[in-house]
Write an enzyme that holds these catalytic residues in place. Structure first.
Site, PDB file in Angstrom:
ATOM      1  N   HIS A 123       0.850  -1.188   0.000  1.00  0.00           N
ATOM      2  CA  HIS A 123       0.000   0.000   0.000  1.00  0.00           C
ATOM      3  C   HIS A 123       0.888   1.241   0.000  1.00  0.00           C
ATOM      4  O   HIS A 123       2.095   1.162   0.247  1.00  0.00           O
ATOM      5  CB  HIS A 123      -0.974   0.004   1.177  1.00  0.00           C
ATOM      6  CG  HIS A 123      -0.344   0.154   2.533  1.00  0.00           C
ATOM      7  ND1 HIS A 123       0.210  -0.911   3.226  1.00  0.00           N
ATOM      8  CD2 HIS A 123      -0.176   1.243   3.323  1.00  0.00           C
ATOM      9  CE1 HIS A 123       0.678  -0.474   4.382  1.00  0.00           C
ATOM     10  NE2 HIS A 123       0.453   0.829   4.475  1.00  0.00           N
ATOM     11  N   HIS A 125       1.620   3.954   1.801  1.00  0.00           N
ATOM     12  CA  HIS A 125       1.971   4.772   2.956  1.00  0.00           C
ATOM     13  C   HIS A 125       3.488   4.951   3.027  1.00  0.00           C
ATOM     14  O   HIS A 125       4.257   4.128   2.515  1.00  0.00           O
ATOM     15  CB  HIS A 125       1.466   4.128   4.247  1.00  0.00           C
ATOM     16  CG  HIS A 125       0.010   4.368   4.507  1.00  0.00           C
ATOM     17  ND1 HIS A 125      -0.713   3.634   5.427  1.00  0.00           N
ATOM     18  CD2 HIS A 125      -0.865   5.265   3.971  1.00  0.00           C
ATOM     19  CE1 HIS A 125      -1.958   4.067   5.448  1.00  0.00           C
ATOM     20  NE2 HIS A 125      -2.077   5.060   4.569  1.00  0.00           N
ATOM     21  N   ASP A 127       5.745   4.528   5.275  1.00  0.00           N
ATOM     22  CA  ASP A 127       6.609   3.552   5.931  1.00  0.00           C
ATOM     23  C   ASP A 127       6.805   2.286   5.094  1.00  0.00           C
ATOM     24  O   ASP A 127       7.531   1.377   5.526  1.00  0.00           O
ATOM     25  CB  ASP A 127       6.091   3.198   7.323  1.00  0.00           C
ATOM     26  CG  ASP A 127       4.617   2.829   7.357  1.00  0.00           C
ATOM     27  OD1 ASP A 127       3.876   3.206   6.426  1.00  0.00           O
ATOM     28  OD2 ASP A 127       4.187   2.165   8.322  1.00  0.00           O
ATOM     29  N   HIS A 128       6.209   2.241   3.917  1.00  0.00           N
ATOM     30  CA  HIS A 128       6.400   1.080   3.035  1.00  0.00           C
ATOM     31  C   HIS A 128       6.791   1.487   1.614  1.00  0.00           C
ATOM     32  O   HIS A 128       7.430   0.709   0.906  1.00  0.00           O
ATOM     33  CB  HIS A 128       5.127   0.236   2.999  1.00  0.00           C
ATOM     34  CG  HIS A 128       4.640  -0.133   4.365  1.00  0.00           C
ATOM     35  ND1 HIS A 128       5.311  -1.035   5.169  1.00  0.00           N
ATOM     36  CD2 HIS A 128       3.601   0.316   5.089  1.00  0.00           C
ATOM     37  CE1 HIS A 128       4.689  -1.128   6.333  1.00  0.00           C
ATOM     38  NE2 HIS A 128       3.646  -0.319   6.316  1.00  0.00           N
ATOM     39  N   HIS A 199      -7.174  -1.253   4.946  1.00  0.00           N
ATOM     40  CA  HIS A 199      -6.127  -0.413   5.524  1.00  0.00           C
ATOM     41  C   HIS A 199      -5.909   0.821   4.653  1.00  0.00           C
ATOM     42  O   HIS A 199      -5.744   1.928   5.159  1.00  0.00           O
ATOM     43  CB  HIS A 199      -4.842  -1.222   5.665  1.00  0.00           C
ATOM     44  CG  HIS A 199      -3.762  -0.512   6.424  1.00  0.00           C
ATOM     45  ND1 HIS A 199      -3.822  -0.310   7.783  1.00  0.00           N
ATOM     46  CD2 HIS A 199      -2.599   0.046   6.011  1.00  0.00           C
ATOM     47  CE1 HIS A 199      -2.748   0.349   8.176  1.00  0.00           C
ATOM     48  NE2 HIS A 199      -1.988   0.585   7.123  1.00  0.00           N
ATOM     49  N   TYR A 230      -8.843   4.885  12.727  1.00  0.00           N
ATOM     50  CA  TYR A 230      -9.718   5.213  11.607  1.00  0.00           C
ATOM     51  C   TYR A 230     -11.149   5.502  12.076  1.00  0.00           C
ATOM     52  O   TYR A 230     -11.638   4.907  13.046  1.00  0.00           O
ATOM     53  CB  TYR A 230      -9.785   4.053  10.615  1.00  0.00           C
ATOM     54  CG  TYR A 230      -8.526   3.798   9.823  1.00  0.00           C
ATOM     55  CD1 TYR A 230      -7.355   4.520  10.026  1.00  0.00           C
ATOM     56  CD2 TYR A 230      -8.501   2.792   8.847  1.00  0.00           C
ATOM     57  CE1 TYR A 230      -6.208   4.264   9.290  1.00  0.00           C
ATOM     58  CE2 TYR A 230      -7.356   2.522   8.100  1.00  0.00           C
ATOM     59  CZ  TYR A 230      -6.216   3.262   8.339  1.00  0.00           C
ATOM     60  OH  TYR A 230      -5.085   3.000   7.615  1.00  0.00           O
ATOM     61  N   HIS A 264       4.465  -5.254   8.315  1.00  0.00           N
ATOM     62  CA  HIS A 264       4.991  -5.179   9.674  1.00  0.00           C
ATOM     63  C   HIS A 264       5.168  -6.620  10.147  1.00  0.00           C
ATOM     64  O   HIS A 264       4.185  -7.325  10.392  1.00  0.00           O
ATOM     65  CB  HIS A 264       4.036  -4.412  10.586  1.00  0.00           C
ATOM     66  CG  HIS A 264       3.892  -2.965  10.203  1.00  0.00           C
ATOM     67  ND1 HIS A 264       4.791  -2.001  10.609  1.00  0.00           N
ATOM     68  CD2 HIS A 264       2.975  -2.334   9.427  1.00  0.00           C
ATOM     69  CE1 HIS A 264       4.423  -0.826  10.108  1.00  0.00           C
ATOM     70  NE2 HIS A 264       3.332  -1.002   9.380  1.00  0.00           N
TER      71      HIS A 264
END
Length: 308
Positions: A123, A125, A127-128, A199, A230, A264
């Site tokens: 996805h 975001h 952090d990825h 997500h 959320y 994660h």
């Protein structure tokens, strides 16, 4: 929190690549696995705008997942390198400051920057997907994503449905748009795309076949199933959020899944700092979906109770 440096799995000879590179590759990988006692690389620098736990920034040496599949990210964020007969594929890349560390781990496996052909993503975001723009510039790799993620990539993570502009990263253009159940192929490896919205609206799972210890293994890399903070009910930006999550739980249970990995690692029971025992507590896809569904329904019930 895990900060211990992982040494490269000693069985490097099984890395599939062009025959002319095999001998040199083996020598380099074995040499790179010999580290001074207690040697630990310092964590990557913290970003001022988006601070994260140290394990997300702690470089580790490559961890072998299967014969062609390696974890080359940090202790707390997955970045999978799949080495095919026609170049490599990187699935997720971690934080924006991780590009140098990823390229260093590729070099340990004798994968030159120009050998990286494709970038895939769970996805969009920070952090990825944070280093995708830098990696495209430095390797020439093509980014493959669905339309939802492509839009967020192009905005550099801004105007996120839940986080607004809080987790921005360098914008990056997608080179190929894929649909649900489409197959992305390179060098004899077929990566099947499974949409698992929730997500993020563009969340995906990827499945492919590898081998481990001479036996076939079906790998499933499944996106996060959490909903951190959320708004679940009546979300004007995501009206069918609850329905998407519930459908995604069913999709994840049905995936071809001998070996599950997640963005994660702790979410699927992996501990990349544990060496050969990294997968000792790994979950199945069904267990991952079951646990996530239980937590989601509890979160939804709490939201419904508070709104009364």
């Amino acid at each position: 929190m895990r900060h211990t440096r992982q040494t490269v799995h000693p069985s490097a000879a099984g890395i599939p690549m062009r025959p002319s590179l095999l001998a040199a590759s083996l020598a380099i990988v074995l040499a790179s696995s010999v580290l001074p006692a207690g040697a630990v690389e310092p964590p990557l620098p913290q970003l001022e705008a988006y601070t994260v736990r140290e394990s997300w920034r702690q470089p580790i040496a490559p961890v072998r997942i299967a014969d062609r599949t390696w974890q080359i990210g940090t202790a707390g964020l997955t970045a999978l390198l799949v080495v095919t007969d026609d170049g490599a594929v990187l699935i997720d890349a971690g934080m924006p400051q991780a590009a140098d560390a990823l390229l260093a781990n590729m070099a340990r496996l004798e994968i030159a920057p120009a050998d990286l052909r494709l970038l895939l993503s769970s996805h969009a975001h920070a952090d990825h997907a944070g280093p995708f723009a830098a990696l495209k510039r430095r390797t020439g790799a093509h980014l493959v994503a669905n339309a939802e993620s492509a839009a967020l990539f192009a905005r550099g993570g801004t105007d996120d449905l839940h986080f607004g502009d809080d987790i921005a990263y360098p914008p990056v253009q997608t080179d190929r748009i894929v649909m649900d159940h489409e197959v992305v192929s390179l060098g004899g490896i077929d990566f099947k795309v499974h949409f698992v919205p929730g997500h993020t609206p563009g969340s995906v799972a990827l499945t492919w076949a590898d081998t481990r210890e001479g036996r076939p293994v079906r790998i499933a890399y499944v996106d996060s199933l959490s909903a951190p903070g959320y708004r679940l009910q009546g979300n004007p930006r995501y009206p069918r959020l609850v329905e998407d999550y519930r459908r995604t739980f069913q999709t994840v249970r049905s995936l071809p899944c001998d070996l599950l990995l997640t963005p994660h690692p702790e979410a699927s029971g992996w501990d990349y700092a544990a060496g050969d025992a990294a997968a000792a507590q790994a979950l199945t896809c069904a267990a991952y979906a079951d646990g996530a569904e239980t937590r989601f329904e509890a979160q939804l019930a709490e939201a419904q109770a508070t709104s009364r």
